[in-house]
Design a protein around this motif. Structure first.
Motif: not given
Length: 227
Positions: A210-221
């Motif tokens: 269930q692990f989801v990597p935490q994004p460093d960068v989001r496209l929407v930003d």
């Protein structure tokens, strides 16, 4: 040679057959999973210098070849196998590790890079692109952002995804990117098919997580509406 990792999910009753098929036949265009195409546009330097470059200059359609998606790191492929591609029907994750020549690979830009080229805020996007795709990508991005012509911007990205320096840099990327359609990855590629059985290093069942990597960068930003 470069190392790639592909994460898929299949129905439990087809899992062992799928593993055996890949080990014996490699990755081919007739295995029933979602495949892509990519097309090398030709002489990158000459096309880069074309002032009226358009999509038609970089995509003929007749030169497209079947390709398969893969990540440059194992953790990205495990995420796709165990989370993104997994469903109640396709409930068994499979991890495929394989090798391919750099010339057979292209950056898969559909969930991140094309959007940045088409509508990225240069001030915010430049440092992210350099870290995730290398310094070589900047010349293509800056040319794309120099005009509001979307055909030109897309065509520039068509060149960038095939640049060997961009491919190599993206393969080493360590930033976790959050792209379109909920995708989360460090690096994404398409690799020309077929991938022969001799290039298959390992086919395994990763432990569902269930692990989801935490994004460093989001496209929407990084993206703003183009004028």
């Amino acid at each position: 040679m470069m190392r790639f990792f592909r994460g898929i999910a299949v129905p439990a009753k087809k899992a062992e057959h799928t593993v055996t098929n890949i080990c014996q036949n490699g990755l081919t265009n007739g295995q029933g999973w979602w495949h892509m195409e990519h097309e090398h546009p030709g002489d990158l330097a000459n096309l880069f210098d074309k002032h009226d470059l358009s999509i038609e200059d970089t995509r003929s359609g007749s030169g497209a070849v079947a390709a398969v998606c893969g990540c440059g790191d194992e953790s990205g492929a495990i995420y796709y196998a165990c989370r993104h591609n997994r469903s109640s029907d396709h409930n068994t994750p499979i991890l495929i590790e394989f090798e391919a020549d750099k010339s057979a690979a292209a950056v898969d830009g559909k969930d991140f890079l094309y959007s940045v080229f088409q509508g990225g805020d240069p001030e915010r996007a430049r440092p992210v692109l350099e870290r995730s795709f290398g310094k070589a990508v900047q010349r293509y991005a800056d040319r794309a952002w120099s005009t509001e012509d979307q055909s030109f911007r897309i065509a520039m990205c068509n060149l960038a995804i095939h640049d060997p320096e961009v491919i190599e840099a993206h393969h080493k990327n360590e930033l976790v990117l959050a792209g379109r359609h909920g995708t989360i990855f460090r690096s994404a590629f398409t690799v020309t098919l077929p991938v022969g059985p001799e290039a298959i290093i390992r086919v395994s069942h990763p432990v569902p997580t269930q692990f989801v990597p935490q994004p460093d960068v989001r496209l929407v930003d990084l993206v703003r509406f183009a004028k």
